[in-house]
Scaffold this active site. Structure first.
Site, short mmCIF file in Angstrom:
data_model
loop_
_atom_site.label_atom_id
_atom_site.label_comp_id
_atom_site.label_asym_id
_atom_site.label_seq_id
_atom_site.Cartn_x
_atom_site.Cartn_y
_atom_site.Cartn_z
CG LEU A 175 -1.77 1.25 1.43
CD1 LEU A 175 -2.84 1.33 0.36
CD2 LEU A 175 -2.42 1.23 2.82
CB CYS A 176 2.31 3.19 -2.55
SG CYS A 176 3.51 4.52 -2.83
CB VAL A 177 0.94 7.05 1.79
CG1 VAL A 177 0.37 6.12 2.83
CG2 VAL A 177 2.44 7.22 1.99
CD1 TRP A 178 5.64 7.61 -0.79
CD2 TRP A 178 5.66 9.72 -1.50
NE1 TRP A 178 6.53 8.30 -0.01
CE2 TRP A 178 6.58 9.60 -0.42
CE3 TRP A 178 5.51 10.97 -2.11
CZ2 TRP A 178 7.32 10.67 0.06
CZ3 TRP A 178 6.26 12.04 -1.63
CH2 TRP A 178 7.16 11.88 -0.57
CG ASN A 187 -4.41 2.70 -6.15
OD1 ASN A 187 -5.11 1.92 -5.51
ND2 ASN A 187 -4.46 2.79 -7.48
#
Length: 304
Positions: free
Chosen positions: A151-154, A157
């Site tokens: 899970l990538c907050v950048w 998504n």
């Protein structure tokens, strides 16, 4: 065949207001770094250099062409990750053929533990449905993600089967762009510490200094992530699977570096460096859809 890539990504922060806000901040931060870099490179330093004449004009022209080409690819890849659904399991999904039991023998939830180590088909207790191979449940998304990496907050998504290539290209073009900006602004950064007079207003000088520091920091950090993911692609694993692989003597999905690369980027070389797949690759490579993955023939009877 189910194709969820054309569907806009879920808001994976739907169930967490704090993370949703953090994700929005991260997107603004990315756009902010892009804006500062554009102002420092194009507006302040190399744009005016086009009118200087001679070698300076040629250098400025080359830098600006490279900068804009890489920026287009960076933003294209970035928003492809943001707006592409990583891939979810359709309701009441069933495998096309259950090799061990046959189609006539229905699969029930009670027959499978949450993370089966023996059967090819696993069952998710949280989603209350079967899980395709290499699928993992994301507690933030509240659903199972096909070939979930992380899970990538950048990018606000999840990174999974349908947008992993786009994520890798985002890292790749970010590294190239930030490296280009760092090198192009290096002479101006060194000039800050010289005894000579530096042209420009305090505002433009501060922006140039800030752009250099930010891009240097991003280039170094992204390089580490890029190297890590290149090694994962070479072994046909995800970030999550890398930990599982340590306890598995033989990784069933390691088909050799060339085929491992194609499992992520496709076989059509024209599409390797763009965040898209050819229709032919989508048709002939089920792995790109996230439900079926080829494995070593001698390990077909085993499961991680």
């Amino acid at each position: 065949m189910y194709r969820s890539g054309a569907v806009m990504a879920w808001n994976v922060f739907k169930f967490c207001t704090a993370l949703r806000g953090l994700g929005s901040i991260m997107i603004l931060l990315v756009l902010g770094v892009v804006g500062v870099s554009y102002y420092a490179v194009v507006i302040t330093n190399y744009g005016p250099g086009l009118a200087a004449g001679g070698l300076d004009s040629l250098i400025a022209f080359i830098v600006l062409i490279l900068f804009h080409c890489l920026l287009v690819m960076l933003l294209w890849s970035y928003f492809s990750v943001v707006f592409t659904d990583p891939g979810g399991v359709p309701p009441n999904w069933r495998p096309a053929v259950d090799e061990e039991r046959g189609d006539s023998d229905p699969l029930t939830a009670s027959e499978f533990p949450p993370e089966s180590e023996n059967g090819r088909i696993r069952f998710c207790r949280k989603c209350n449905q079967l899980k395709p191979p290499r699928c993992h449940h994301c507690s933030v998304c509240g659903r199972c993600i096909l070939k979930m990496d992380h899970l990538c907050v950048w990018v606000v998504n999840c990174v999974g089967a349908l947008n992993y290539k786009y994520f890798l290209l985002f890292l790749f073009y970010t590294f190239l762009e930030t490296t280009l900006v760092t090198l192009s602004l290096l002479p101006h950064f060194i000039a800050f510490f010289s005894d000579g007079e530096i042209p420009g207003t305090p505002g433009t000088l501060a922006t140039t200094f800030l752009a250099f520091v930010l891009n240097l920091a991003f280039a170094l950090s992204v390089m580490g992530f890029l190297i890590m993911h290149i090694s994962l692609v070479a072994g046909n694993t995800t970030t999550i699977e890398a930990y599982e692989k340590k306890t598995t003597p033989k990784w069933r999905y390691d088909l050799g570096r060339k085929r491992n690369f194609e499992q992520v980027f496709g076989m059509d070389k024209k599409y390797w460096f763009v965040p898209a797949y050819s229709e032919e690759d989508l048709r002939r490579m089920p792995a790109l859809q996230g439900f079926e993955y080829p494995s070593k023939p001698d390990l077909d009877s085993q499961e991680f």
